[in-house]
Scaffold this motif. Structure first.
Motif, short mmCIF file in Angstrom:
data_model
loop_
_atom_site.label_atom_id
_atom_site.label_comp_id
_atom_site.label_asym_id
_atom_site.label_seq_id
_atom_site.Cartn_x
_atom_site.Cartn_y
_atom_site.Cartn_z
N ASP A 37 10.04 25.89 31.32
CA ASP A 37 9.32 25.26 30.23
C ASP A 37 7.90 25.24 30.21
OD1 ASP A 37 8.11 22.79 28.87
OD2 ASP A 37 10.10 21.91 29.13
N TYR A 38 7.49 25.77 29.24
CA TYR A 38 6.04 26.38 29.15
C TYR A 38 5.08 25.13 28.95
CZ TYR A 38 7.22 27.31 24.34
OH TYR A 38 7.51 27.29 22.85
N ARG A 39 5.82 24.26 28.24
CA ARG A 39 4.94 23.06 27.88
C ARG A 39 4.43 22.15 29.14
NH1 ARG A 39 7.26 20.18 22.56
NH2 ARG A 39 6.22 21.70 21.36
N MET A 40 5.42 21.97 30.02
CA MET A 40 5.56 20.95 31.10
C MET A 40 5.09 21.85 32.23
SD MET A 40 6.61 17.95 30.67
CE MET A 40 7.36 17.25 31.94
N LEU A 508 -10.94 12.51 25.87
CA LEU A 508 -9.80 13.14 26.09
C LEU A 508 -10.03 14.38 26.98
CD1 LEU A 508 -8.32 12.68 22.40
CD2 LEU A 508 -8.37 11.10 24.39
N SER A 509 -9.36 14.57 27.85
CA SER A 509 -9.21 15.57 28.66
C SER A 509 -7.85 16.57 28.39
CB SER A 509 -9.35 15.59 29.97
OG SER A 509 -10.56 14.85 30.38
N LYS A 510 -7.62 17.55 29.22
CA LYS A 510 -6.37 18.58 28.73
C LYS A 510 -5.18 17.62 29.09
CE LYS A 510 -5.33 23.10 28.94
NZ LYS A 510 -5.54 24.61 29.64
N HIS A 511 -5.22 17.07 30.33
CA HIS A 511 -4.10 16.30 30.86
C HIS A 511 -4.34 14.80 31.06
CE1 HIS A 511 -1.33 19.52 31.02
NE2 HIS A 511 -2.31 20.33 31.32
N SER A 512 -5.58 14.29 30.63
CA SER A 512 -5.79 12.89 30.77
C SER A 512 -6.72 12.27 29.90
CB SER A 512 -6.80 12.59 32.20
OG SER A 512 -7.94 13.27 32.24
N ILE A 513 -6.58 10.89 29.90
CA ILE A 513 -7.60 10.12 29.09
C ILE A 513 -8.42 9.03 29.90
CG2 ILE A 513 -7.60 8.36 27.12
CD1 ILE A 513 -4.86 9.77 26.19
N VAL A 514 -9.57 9.17 29.73
CA VAL A 514 -10.32 8.04 30.45
C VAL A 514 -10.95 7.04 29.18
CG1 VAL A 514 -12.32 7.72 31.63
CG2 VAL A 514 -11.01 9.70 32.11
N ARG A 531 0.20 18.33 27.46
CA ARG A 531 -1.37 18.31 27.08
C ARG A 531 -1.70 17.25 25.77
NH1 ARG A 531 -0.66 23.62 27.51
NH2 ARG A 531 -0.03 24.09 25.54
N VAL A 532 -2.71 16.64 25.98
CA VAL A 532 -3.16 15.48 25.35
C VAL A 532 -3.92 16.33 24.13
CG1 VAL A 532 -4.90 13.59 24.90
CG2 VAL A 532 -3.47 13.85 26.79
N LYS A 533 -3.56 15.85 22.91
CA LYS A 533 -4.23 16.58 21.64
C LYS A 533 -5.08 15.77 20.59
CE LYS A 533 -2.30 20.52 21.88
NZ LYS A 533 -3.39 21.41 22.13
N SER A 534 -4.92 14.55 20.48
CA SER A 534 -5.82 13.92 19.83
C SER A 534 -5.86 12.26 19.89
CB SER A 534 -5.47 14.08 18.36
OG SER A 534 -4.40 13.64 17.95
N PHE A 543 -5.56 2.10 21.92
CA PHE A 543 -5.72 3.60 21.66
C PHE A 543 -4.37 4.20 21.44
CE2 PHE A 543 -7.04 7.78 23.05
CZ PHE A 543 -7.90 8.28 22.14
N ILE A 544 -4.39 4.92 20.16
CA ILE A 544 -2.96 5.35 19.87
C ILE A 544 -3.50 7.10 20.09
CG2 ILE A 544 -1.37 6.07 18.02
CD1 ILE A 544 -1.35 3.20 18.96
N TYR A 545 -2.65 7.79 20.57
CA TYR A 545 -2.86 9.15 20.91
C TYR A 545 -1.54 10.18 20.69
CZ TYR A 545 -1.33 8.49 25.85
OH TYR A 545 -0.42 8.51 27.07
N THR A 546 -1.80 11.24 20.45
CA THR A 546 -0.89 12.40 20.59
C THR A 546 -0.84 13.25 21.72
OG1 THR A 546 -1.78 13.87 19.20
CG2 THR A 546 -0.74 12.11 17.94
N THR A 547 0.37 13.81 22.37
CA THR A 547 0.55 14.93 22.95
C THR A 547 1.16 16.10 22.21
OG1 THR A 547 2.85 14.33 23.95
CG2 THR A 547 0.61 13.35 25.02
N LEU A 548 1.47 16.84 22.97
CA LEU A 548 2.16 18.10 22.04
C LEU A 548 3.34 17.53 21.55
CD1 LEU A 548 1.78 21.24 24.15
CD2 LEU A 548 1.25 21.02 21.82
#
Length: 1193
Positions: A37-40, A508-514, A531-534, A543-548
């Motif tokens: 699984d290339y996403r995980m 927003l970082s690649k794999h975390s939100i502060v 990965r966190v996208k936006s 805070f509403i956010y999207t991952t892949l």
């Protein structure tokens, strides 16, 4: 190149992307096939049945299948759901190089070193065609994505295109008899199902790979002559178009990119090269240090590529797909297809504004990366990676909205990043010198500041401020004062999202939100595996956010959860209520409707907005194990109770929240021994004797039950237990029960029946039961045991119970919002003491009488109403009096809210100790030192008359000695009890039962000197209670006095008037005013009556009759505003009423007061006993009420 995923493994020879799931198959030189699984970034499965290297692998487009071919000459078809190989296709005589499923038919094409290409039907599991013609190893073969063609490449230096149209026809139409004959011939002699259409010659060495263009009639091939060749074909012929040179070694794989006009190739020279397919020039090269590349694969639907090399594989993208955008107010500005566009959320209208210049160079990833917008100047900064980082400044002309074809001149500059920091100022990061330049809209430098950290990106952080990012931290830098406002360690931050009010920021970082506040004080951190996208903030501060793969939420305390699953990644731009607006990778604006119930519920819990929580529990479909677990974890098991239908879960939650009644309900339904036992344990902990007993009975736990009866002193049931033990033939239990009961005869009988005659004899003789002892001695004969001499026997008496009074006292806790609101029981139990429908308060004034006044014939009015004066509790006599509920009564509501049972302090049994340490009269009385208690009361409150306190003293003494010997300050009296008395007094007053009310109020005054409370707040409540009660006692005494004076109307009026100046509850004040108004009106004192009517109307009476009567009295009085008789009553001059003589003492006149209840008296009463509290001497010196240890500390 944007690497998305990388693996370390044996040499990778074959790769295949799954069309829907984020999976990739890699076949290795070691014979293993890996499913990743290339996403995980996780290995999902491995398939290990081939013997030797596996060179080809391919996923089926729609079935859960994949096919593999290896050096063991075998083609295997696998089902990845069943984790096994379904079957093996045999027929090739040498290594198999590639395998591929047909996109439509149940076919597999395979290429082999045996110089043939075979087509197989995987449903019938047979070979349906063999393509011969190559005279060296066939390195690859693949179906055309749309037409009936196969392309193959061979080491015989040719690329061949085969036509398989006949094969398709044969598959599609079932053959009739004539055809079947010809088919038999072809099966014997090698058919014409597949014929060579073209042979492409041009490479000087063996060709390793050839592949079709997805839509155009093009073929690309790569060979050992280090060249990549492009071929074009039409219906009749194929020819070489161009050659791409640049690789330094054998080209191992080459393909057209599905989405962009480019060719990707890789080679044993350890590089991947990207070529422009139209200009036929090299765009970019990616190299590895030590690994040769062997294979390339393109994702069928996404912009993803994968390449296999000597030590693993990489999944990568060539260009970023995130559109550059900037949200401003109700619009989002974004770049799409080299145009700046704007989308308005309210109208959902999309407008093209201006074209954006193309980057000069032809290399990849030169498109706009970020956008910054200044709404007042309508200016846009577009940043890209061109020339190592540059920006372009466009000012959008106001009139170009909707035209969007005006070519704008832009101001350009070099810089790693550029953002607006004010209306007409923007900051540019100069990475080389670590400076930030502030420029104006003419692109002129106004100021240059050195940054406090080595910055590689800058973000907006409020007017005049910059958020500077370094490798491991971010700081907020004030450009004006050149100081750091905030600093925070974080992992590498990619985007910063500010809330609407600029109070919170999400990094927003690649794999975390502060999440931090505006000074970068850390609030919470979230970690994501994907990965966190936006992200964006909604109106509630969530805070509403999207991952892949998901849209998720993050609450202010760091709790997060999933809102919705996504098919394709999107970039959130704005949130309006339940609508999330986002941009997708094609630059389209999409509104997504979400269900926000779950996170709003959790937010309400977090913010303690229990009213919202309540309504959501009642109205919404919130449920599920996750929600129950969440409520439990957050300490709200009592809320979780309302979600749960399963009795076992309910039982556990009820026990956890200490709700014995609910637990009992569930235990009855479950009715299992274990649950009864646990209920018993919890009930025992809470001291709920009844439920403990019930639980023990249900579990037939007789030993515990007997002991329970002993502890609670229930000897009657204990003797029943002894009989039960006898019936059950439980000798030991029977003996224990006899011991607990202190029943000696029964013990002797039990021992005798059990055959222990010597023990029975000793028990009888020691306890003096000589007749039984003699009988037993006769039975024993010579074996009579001798009782040891010189021992002093002591009698075994069962201990007297600690507490006989039923259940233990529990702390007074206010019922939780949830129990109160969610249980329908106990709704109608509120005590509305003002409901005085049948009350009888004095005289009534018929409205008709007021109307009659128009005739001026007042004598008519003065006819006596039928007033039952002979009834001592003559009542108020007011119809349908609708007074406000208990909650609105001022002052008293707060009294004694936290009255509670004081925990025992063990180890100080001597009442002497209390007396030494305490100045509280109650504690001295409890210790039995009545004389010191009386001395203290005399000193503190000036009390002379102790007769009313006698019963309290005795109660206190007995109360603290008969039950719980070790309690000091265990007064039998608590403030809560007094508050109940107060309510009873109010109720009696409302009903017009004045003697009863007076008795209640006096009882409170006589109790308070001996009350003990814990805190200073409660002391204040007690003092306030004295003042409230004193007013009522005085008022009621006057009213009762008034009723005795039948023949003195003047004094009657005065007393009724003084009553209205006592500090009463609003409902009672209205009744008193109505009473006084009626009496004065009948006595023709119209001016005074009008004053009472005015005061009554000022209280806004809720009863319309009261208001109407008052208005009519006013109306009548205005015609003739005078009094018939002079009263000793001046309402304009403030006064207090003397508690003995009932005359007004006006402001400025001398008076004396009671040291306890603070009632005022005329000076002649000095030294007399107070007529209100009946305890203290008027005007005596006293230090004041002492009722709490906290007053002494």
């Amino acid at each position: 190149m944007l690497t998305k995923f990388e693996t370390k493994s044996n040499r990778v020879k074959g790769l295949s992307f799954h069309s829907k799931r984020p999976w990739i198959l890699a076949s290795l030189h070691s014979g293993v096939i890996q499913l990743w699984d290339y996403r995980m970034g996780t290995l999902i499965d491995r398939f290990d049945e081939h013997d030797g290297p596996v060179r080809g692998v391919h996923f089926h487009k729609s079935q859960p299948l994949f096919v593999s071919g290896g050096d063991d000459y075998k083609i295997k078809v696998w089902n990845y759901k069943l984790h096994r190989c379904l079957f093996t296709l045999l027929g090739h005589l040498d290594y198999i190089r590639t395998v591929q499923f047909h996109h439509e038919y149940p076919w597999i094409v395979s290429a082999s070193d045996d110089q043939t290409i075979r087509i197989w039907n995987w449903q019938s599991r047979t070979c349906i065609s063999v393509l011969t013609g190559h005279n060296h190893y066939v390195m690859c073969a693949s179906f055309h994505p749309k037409e009936d063609l196969v392309v193959s490449a061979s080491l015989d230096q040719t690329v061949r295109v085969w036509d398989i149209g006949a094969l398709r026809k044969k598959t599609v139409s079932p053959a009739d008899d004539i055809l079947r004959l010809s088919q038999m011939n072809t099966d014997f002699f090698g058919g014409v199902d597949a014929v060579v259409k073209y042979v492409l010659e041009g490479h000087d060495r063996g060709v390793n790979w050839a592949s079709f263009h997805p839509t155009l009639p093009l073929i690309v091939s790569g060979a050992d002559d280090r060249q990549v060749k492009i071929w074009r074909m039409n219906d009749t012929k194929a020819w070489e178009v161009d050659t791409l040179r640049g690789h330094m070694n054998n080209v191992s794989c080459v393909l057209f990119h599905a989405r962009q006009d480019i060719i990707v190739s890789n080679s044993e020279d350890k590089s991947i090269r990207v070529w422009d397919a139209t200009k036929r020039t090299g765009l970019q090269t990616f190299r590895r240090e030590h690994d040769r590349f062997w294979i390339l694969a393109a994702h069928p639907e996404m912009n993803l590529l994968a390449a296999g090399h000597d030590s693993g594989m990489i999944v990568f993208k060539l260009e970023r797909e995130r559109p550059a955008f900037s949200v401003s107010g109700d619009s989002v500005f974004y770049v799409k297809d080299r145009f700046l566009r704007v989308f308005e959320y309210s109208t959902q209208k999309d407008t093209q504004l201006i074209p954006i210049r193309r980057p000069g160079s032809s290399s990849l990833n030169q498109g706009p990366r970020t956008l910054s917008y200044s709404p007042t100047e309508n200016a846009v900064l577009v940043c890209s990676d061109t020339d190592g980082g540059s920006y372009e400044l466009y000012v959008v002309p106001r009139d170009s909205y909707g035209r969007g074809d005006m070519v704008q001149e832009s101001k350009r500059g070099v810089g790693a990043a550029a953002v607006f920091v004010a209306r007409n100022r923007f900051a540019v990061l100069e990475k080389s010198s670590n400076h930030v330049l502030v420029k104006n809209l003419k692109n002129e430098i106004l100021k240059k500041s050195l940054l406090p950290i080595a910055t590689d990106a800058i973000f907006y952080a409020g007017t005049g401020n910059l958020l500077c990012r370094a490798e491991d931290r971010v700081v907020i830098f004030d450009l004006q004062q050149r100081i750091v406002l905030g600093d925070l360690q974080t992992s590498f931050v990619r985007y910063a999202v500010w809330s609407q009010d600029m109070e919170s920021v999400a990094l927003l970082s690649k794999h975390s939100i502060v999440i931090a506040d505006k000074k970068l004080v850390h609030r919470c951190t979230l970690h994501e595996t994907i990965r966190v996208k936006s992200g964006a903030w909604d109106d509630n501060g969530v805070f509403i956010y999207t991952t892949l793969t998901h849209i998720k939420y993050c609450l202010p305390n760091g709790d997060s959860g999933i809102i919705k699953t996504l098919d394709v990644p999107v970039y959130v731009t704005k949130i309006y209520g339940n609508t999330i607006f986002c941009l997708d990778r094609d630059g389209k604006n999409r509104p997504i409707i979400i269900d926000s119930t779950e996170y709003i519920f959790k937010l309400s819990l977090l913010r303690k907005r229990y009213d919202q929580v309540m309504s959501m529990i009642k109205n919404s479909e919130l449920c599920g194990q996750a929600m129950i677990a969440y409520l439990q974890q957050k300490g709200f098991p009592q809320v979780a109770l309302y979600f749960v239908k399963d009795e076992r879960t309910r039982f556990n939650l009820a026990l956890e929240s200490g709700n014995i009644e609910k637990a009992l309900e569930s235990a009855k339904k479950i009715d299992e021994k274990d649950y009864w036992y646990r209920l018993g344990v919890e009930a025992l902990r809470q001291g709920n004797a009844g439920i403990v007993e019930y639980a023990y009975q249900k579990t037939k736990n007789f030993e515990r039950l007997s002991f329970h009866y002993l502890i609670t002193g229930n000897l009657e049931k204990l003797s029943k237990m002894m009989k039960i033990a006898e019936v059950k033939n439980d000798v030991m239990g029977q003996f224990h029960d006899a011991l607990y009961l202190g029943d000696v005869r029964e013990r002797v009988k039990i021992l005798e029946n059990a055959g222990h005659l010597p023990l029975a004899y000793i028990t009888a003789s020691v306890h003096g039961l000589h007749d039984i002892a003699e009988r037993l001695a006769a039975d024993l004969g010579d074996n009579v045991p001798s009782v040891p001499a010189g021992k002093k026997a002591s009698l075994l008496i069962p201990p007297s119970p600690v507490l006989c009074a039923g259940d233990w006292p529990l702390l007074m806790v206010s019922k939780g919002i949830f129990e109160g609101g969610l249980d329908d029981t106990g709704r109608g139990e509120t005590e509305d003491y003002e409901e005085a429908a049948d009350a009888d308060w004095g005289e009534a004034l018929d409205i008709a009488e007021v109307d009659n006044l128009q005739n001026g014939d007042i004598s008519l009015v003065l006819e006596e109403e039928a007033v039952q004066e002979n009834d001592e509790e003559g009542g108020w006599d007011l119809e349908d009096l609708d007074l406000p509920p208990d909650a609105e009564t001022p002052k008293t509501a707060a009294i004694g809210r936290s009255a509670m049972f004081v925990a025992p302090t063990p180890g100080m049994p001597v009442s002497q100790i209390w007396v030494q340490k305490s100045s509280l009269a109650a504690e001295h009385a409890a210790a039995g030192n009545f004389d010191t208690a009386m001395r203290l009361l005399s000193r503190q409150l000036g009390i002379r008359n102790f007769a009313p306190l006698k019963s309290q003293f005795i109660d206190l003494h007995l109360g603290s000695h008969s039950y719980l010997r070790a309690f000091t300050s265990a007064p039998v009296i608590s403030v809560a009890v007094e508050r109940e008395k107060l309510k009873a007094g109010y109720k009696a007053t409302t009903a017009g039962k004045f003697s009863e009310a007076l008795r209640q109020f006096l009882s409170i005054l006589h109790t308070i000197p001996l009350i003990v409370v814990e805190t200073r707040r409660e002391v204040d409540e007690v003092k306030e209670l004295v003042l409230i009660v004193k007013e009522y006692v005085l008022g009621l005494q006057m009213e009762l006095k008034r009723r005795e004076l039948k023949d003195n109307p003047l004094r009657q009026q005065e007393l009724a008037a003084y009553f209205t100046h006592c500090n009463l509850q609003l409902p009672h004040l209205r009744l008193a005013l109505l009473n006084a108004m009626t009496i004065c009106f009948k006595a023709q004192n119209l001016s005074t009556a009008a004053n009472f009517a005015r005061r009554l109307l000022e209280t806004n009476p809720s009863n319309e009759n009261q208001a109407r009567t008052a208005r009519q009295v006013l109306q009548a009085a205005e015609k003739n505003m005078k009094d018939a008789t002079q009263l000793n009553y001046d309402f304009r001059n403030p006064f207090v009423v003397c508690g003995a003589t009932y005359v007004p003492i006006y402001r400025g006149q001398k008076d004396v007061t009671c040291p306890y209840c603070s009632t005022h008296f005329v000076p002649t009463q000095l030294g007399q006993l107070c007529t209100v509290c009946e305890l203290a001497g008027i005007g005596a010196d006293a230090s004041g009420l002492l009722c709490s240890p906290s007053q002494i500390r």
